[in-house]
Design a protein around this motif. Structure first.
Motif, short mmCIF file in Angstrom:
data_model
loop_
_atom_site.label_atom_id
_atom_site.label_comp_id
_atom_site.label_asym_id
_atom_site.label_seq_id
_atom_site.Cartn_x
_atom_site.Cartn_y
_atom_site.Cartn_z
N ALA A 75 0.84 -1.20 0.00
CA ALA A 75 0.00 0.00 0.00
C ALA A 75 0.88 1.25 0.00
N PRO A 76 0.45 2.34 -0.65
CA PRO A 76 1.28 3.55 -0.71
C PRO A 76 1.68 4.09 0.66
N VAL A 77 0.77 4.06 1.62
CA VAL A 77 1.08 4.63 2.94
C VAL A 77 2.19 3.85 3.62
N THR A 78 2.21 2.52 3.51
CA THR A 78 3.26 1.73 4.15
C THR A 78 4.58 1.85 3.39
N ARG A 79 4.51 2.10 2.09
CA ARG A 79 5.74 2.33 1.34
C ARG A 79 6.44 3.60 1.82
N VAL A 80 5.64 4.64 2.01
CA VAL A 80 6.21 5.92 2.47
C VAL A 80 6.78 5.77 3.87
N ILE A 81 6.02 5.14 4.77
CA ILE A 81 6.51 4.94 6.13
C ILE A 81 7.73 4.02 6.13
N GLY A 82 7.73 3.03 5.23
CA GLY A 82 8.87 2.13 5.13
C GLY A 82 10.16 2.85 4.79
N CYS A 83 10.05 3.88 3.94
CA CYS A 83 11.24 4.69 3.62
C CYS A 83 11.79 5.37 4.88
N GLY A 84 10.88 5.85 5.74
CA GLY A 84 11.30 6.46 7.00
C GLY A 84 11.94 5.46 7.94
N ILE A 85 11.37 4.26 8.01
CA ILE A 85 11.92 3.23 8.89
C ILE A 85 13.30 2.80 8.41
N ASP A 86 13.47 2.68 7.10
CA ASP A 86 14.79 2.33 6.57
C ASP A 86 15.83 3.39 6.93
N MET A 87 15.44 4.66 6.87
CA MET A 87 16.36 5.74 7.22
C MET A 87 16.72 5.71 8.70
N MET A 88 15.78 5.24 9.53
CA MET A 88 16.04 5.17 10.97
C MET A 88 17.21 4.25 11.29
N LYS A 89 17.51 3.33 10.39
CA LYS A 89 18.67 2.45 10.59
C LYS A 89 19.98 3.22 10.49
N SER A 102 9.64 11.93 2.29
CA SER A 102 9.26 12.80 1.18
C SER A 102 9.70 12.19 -0.15
N GLU A 103 10.86 11.57 -0.14
CA GLU A 103 11.33 10.88 -1.35
C GLU A 103 10.40 9.72 -1.70
N GLY A 104 9.96 8.99 -0.66
CA GLY A 104 9.00 7.92 -0.89
C GLY A 104 7.69 8.43 -1.44
N MET A 105 7.27 9.60 -0.98
CA MET A 105 6.04 10.21 -1.49
C MET A 105 6.18 10.57 -2.96
N LEU A 106 7.34 11.08 -3.34
CA LEU A 106 7.58 11.41 -4.75
C LEU A 106 7.55 10.17 -5.64
N GLU A 107 7.95 9.03 -5.09
CA GLU A 107 7.88 7.79 -5.86
C GLU A 107 6.45 7.27 -5.96
N VAL A 193 -3.43 11.60 -0.99
CA VAL A 193 -2.12 12.17 -0.64
C VAL A 193 -2.17 12.78 0.76
N ARG A 194 -3.25 13.49 1.07
CA ARG A 194 -3.37 14.09 2.41
C ARG A 194 -3.42 13.01 3.49
N SER A 195 -4.10 11.91 3.21
CA SER A 195 -4.18 10.83 4.22
C SER A 195 -2.80 10.20 4.42
N ILE A 196 -2.02 10.07 3.35
CA ILE A 196 -0.66 9.52 3.49
C ILE A 196 0.21 10.48 4.30
N GLU A 197 0.11 11.77 4.01
CA GLU A 197 0.89 12.76 4.75
C GLU A 197 0.51 12.76 6.23
N MET A 198 -0.79 12.64 6.52
CA MET A 198 -1.25 12.60 7.90
C MET A 198 -0.70 11.38 8.62
#
Length: 234
Positions: A75-89, A102-107, A193-198
């Motif tokens: 799902a798009p929302v988990t892809r975006v959050i997944g990018c953040g979790i990967d960066m947390m490493k 934000s990069e995940g959102m652009l993708e 998009v707003r729901s993903i950002e939220m």
């Protein structure tokens, strides 16, 4: 129904050659609208379901389980959050994690916006085809009238003008709904998009509250404090 069908057939018969390309443009626009509406509705439902399933993991602050879930879910929302979790490493700075999300959102955005922009183009094409049919019809009418028998001039002119006006009318009939559908799809996309950002902001806030990541302001304050302590020691 028979009267409606006969009216439509008569309209096409009297509309001239340009009625058919306008009809093709309208059909293409309707196909795009139906496909995009189904896709966006499905993506919206997937986002809601995926984030609801992700929330219990988010409250536990188990990074490994969260990362595993975001990799399994598409799902798009988990892809975006997944990018953040990967960066947390690699970094615990909130700003770095925000940039990664934000990069995940652009993708993700291109998949949501694909083909929607064609509807406005098709609406303009339908309008222009209607106007072109009108102009060509009027040119043909005046050319025919110039060499026609005086007794037939009024009949030929009225028929030609009827063809020209039918073409214009059908161009507008095709263009107006396509513009409305374009606006509806854009609004639906913006809502997703707003729901993903939220959801992304909620993820960051919970992670910050649980001290899994730290805000930039706190980092600056700690750096200032350490600088003051080192200056005092000197």
């Amino acid at each position: 129904m028979t009267e409606v069908y006969s009216t439509i057939v008569k309209f096409f018969q009297e509309g001239g050659l340009f009625i058919y390309p306008i009809a093709i443009v309208l059909i293409i626009g309707l196909v795009i609208t139906i496909e995009r509406w189904i896709f966006l509705s499905r993506e919206k439902a997937r986002n809601i379901k995926s984030f609801d399933s992700f929330l219990p993991l988010l409250r536990t602050s188990d990074i490994e389980k969260m990362q595993l879930y975001t990799r399994e879910c598409t799902a798009p929302v988990t892809r975006v959050i997944g990018c953040g979790i990967d960066m947390m490493k690699a970094s615990k700075h909130r700003a770095d994690i925000e940039n990664s999300m934000s990069e995940g959102m652009l993708e993700t955005l291109p998949r949501l916006e694909t083909r929607t922009g064609y509807l406005s183009v098709l609406a303009n094409v339908a309008t222009l085809l209607g106007l072109l049919g009108t102009i060509i019809g009027l040119i043909s009418a005046f050319t025919a009238v110039a060499s026609a028998d005086p007794a037939q001039k009024s009949t030929m002119l009225s028929q030609a003008i009827s063809v020209a006006m039918n073409t214009t009318a059908f161009g507008l009939i095709a263009a107006i709904p396509l513009l409305v559908f374009h606006a509806l799809l854009q609004n639906k996309t913006a809502s997703i998009v707003r729901s993903i950002e939220m959801a992304a902001v909620k993820f960051l806030n919970i992670m910050t509250y649980n001290r899994a990541i730290y805000a930039g302001a706190q980092v600056v304050e700690s750096n200032d404090a350490s600088t003051k302590e080192s200056s005092k020691e000197q």
